[in-house]
Design an enzyme around this catalytic site. Structure first.
Site, mmCIF file in Angstrom:
data_model
loop_
_atom_site.group_PDB
_atom_site.id
_atom_site.type_symbol
_atom_site.label_atom_id
_atom_site.label_comp_id
_atom_site.label_asym_id
_atom_site.label_seq_id
_atom_site.Cartn_x
_atom_site.Cartn_y
_atom_site.Cartn_z
ATOM 1 N N ASP A 55 0.901 -0.973 -0.040
ATOM 2 C CA ASP A 55 -0.208 0.111 0.125
ATOM 3 C C ASP A 55 0.956 1.274 0.026
ATOM 4 O O ASP A 55 1.320 1.341 1.375
ATOM 5 C CB ASP A 55 -1.166 -0.232 0.732
ATOM 6 C CG ASP A 55 -1.798 -0.926 1.123
ATOM 7 O OD1 ASP A 55 -1.987 -2.113 0.362
ATOM 8 O OD2 ASP A 55 -3.390 -1.229 1.490
ATOM 9 N N LYS A 87 -7.053 3.194 -2.753
ATOM 10 C CA LYS A 87 -7.301 3.348 -1.819
ATOM 11 C C LYS A 87 -7.285 4.682 -0.649
ATOM 12 O O LYS A 87 -7.225 5.609 -1.210
ATOM 13 C CB LYS A 87 -6.295 2.795 -1.039
ATOM 14 C CG LYS A 87 -6.547 2.827 0.657
ATOM 15 C CD LYS A 87 -4.725 1.905 1.255
ATOM 16 C CE LYS A 87 -4.763 2.034 2.576
ATOM 17 N NZ LYS A 87 -3.719 1.201 3.028
ATOM 18 N N LYS A 123 -10.338 0.298 -2.597
ATOM 19 C CA LYS A 123 -9.828 0.633 -0.870
ATOM 20 C C LYS A 123 -10.434 0.837 -0.473
ATOM 21 O O LYS A 123 -10.371 2.886 -0.266
ATOM 22 C CB LYS A 123 -8.680 -0.380 -0.228
ATOM 23 C CG LYS A 123 -8.453 -0.906 0.666
ATOM 24 C CD LYS A 123 -6.873 -1.429 0.834
ATOM 25 C CE LYS A 123 -6.520 -1.379 2.394
ATOM 26 N NZ LYS A 123 -5.168 -2.298 2.681
#
Length: 237
Positions: free
Chosen positions: A103, A169, A198
């Site tokens: 991430d 995300k 996400k």
């Protein structure tokens, strides 16, 4: 895991909910003992993954080696301000240590200044390096939506897709705001079906998790994992 076409409490199972969760173990004060306990919780509840600090990747990989739980970590976290070559080094080191999901925080300042080609080049560099070393590596790009305009969020979605990332995300969970339903809907609307979304930041209840899934997310960053899945089990019993 494939989610139901219509997402409701009735169509979901506890196992489905668990498989949407990236269990976050990212607090700076977290000890190795707490990381091990968190990893064991992931194994017990069969979450999609655990997301740990870079220094804890080896420990997490060792703890979860005989389980299906994926090990993830963060890159350029939490502000996204490290140079591209450092982010690439972080990514490659994380993979060597056992991570299969990354991430990364994009360079927020460059995005806000309109230097979109530089932002895309950095995401592409990290993604390409990671997938060359580990072809099935999952790369998620964190926006920190609370700092961005809608136009900037849309641009970020487009850059991530062109750069070959797997997920967009919402947040680090350490910024001024977390996942909002409006942001999730916007991100879903401006990415193709091959991209994933996400939600992360402030998701502490089952109802909020389901709302995020309904808004277009298919992965949820959370630390209240046990409470969420326990509530799901109780409401389905």
């Amino acid at each position: 895991m494939v989610l139901p076409a219509v997402i409701t409490l009735e169509t979901l199972t506890p196992e489905m909910v668990a498989q949407t969760i990236d269990h976050a173990l990212l607090k700076p004060e977290m000890t190795p003992e707490e990381v091990i306990a968190g990893c064991r919780l992931c194994a017990e509840y069969q979450t999609a993954s655990v997301c740990v600090k870079p220094c804890d990747v080896k420990l997490a990989a060792q703890t979860l080696q005989d389980t299906p739980v994926a090990v993830g970590t963060v890159i350029g976290f939490p502000h996204g301000n490290t140079p591209t070559k450092v982010k690439v080094f972080e990514a490659l080191t994380a993979i060597e240590d056992g991570a299969v999901e990354l991430d990364m925080v994009l360079n927020i300042g460059l995005l806000k200044s309109g230097q979109l080609s530089k932002v895309q080049e950095e995401i592409s560099a990290v993604t390409a390096a990671a997938k060359t070393k580990l072809p099935l590596c999952c790369v998620k790009v964190i926006f920190e939506c609370s700092l961005l305009t809608d136009e900037e969020k849309i641009s970020a979605c487009q850059l991530c897709e062109r750069a070959g990332a797997d997920y967009v995300k919402t947040s680090t969970g350490f910024g001024s705001g977390g996942a909002t339903l409006d942001d999730l809907k916007l991100m879903r609307a401006h990415t193709s079906d091959s991209m994933h979304v996400k939600a992360s930041g402030g998701i502490r209840t089952l109802d909020h998790l389901i709302e995020c899934l309904q808004a277009g997310a298919d992965r949820i960053g959370a630390s209240a994992t046990a409470a969420i899945i326990d509530e799901m089990r109780a409401r389905k019993s």
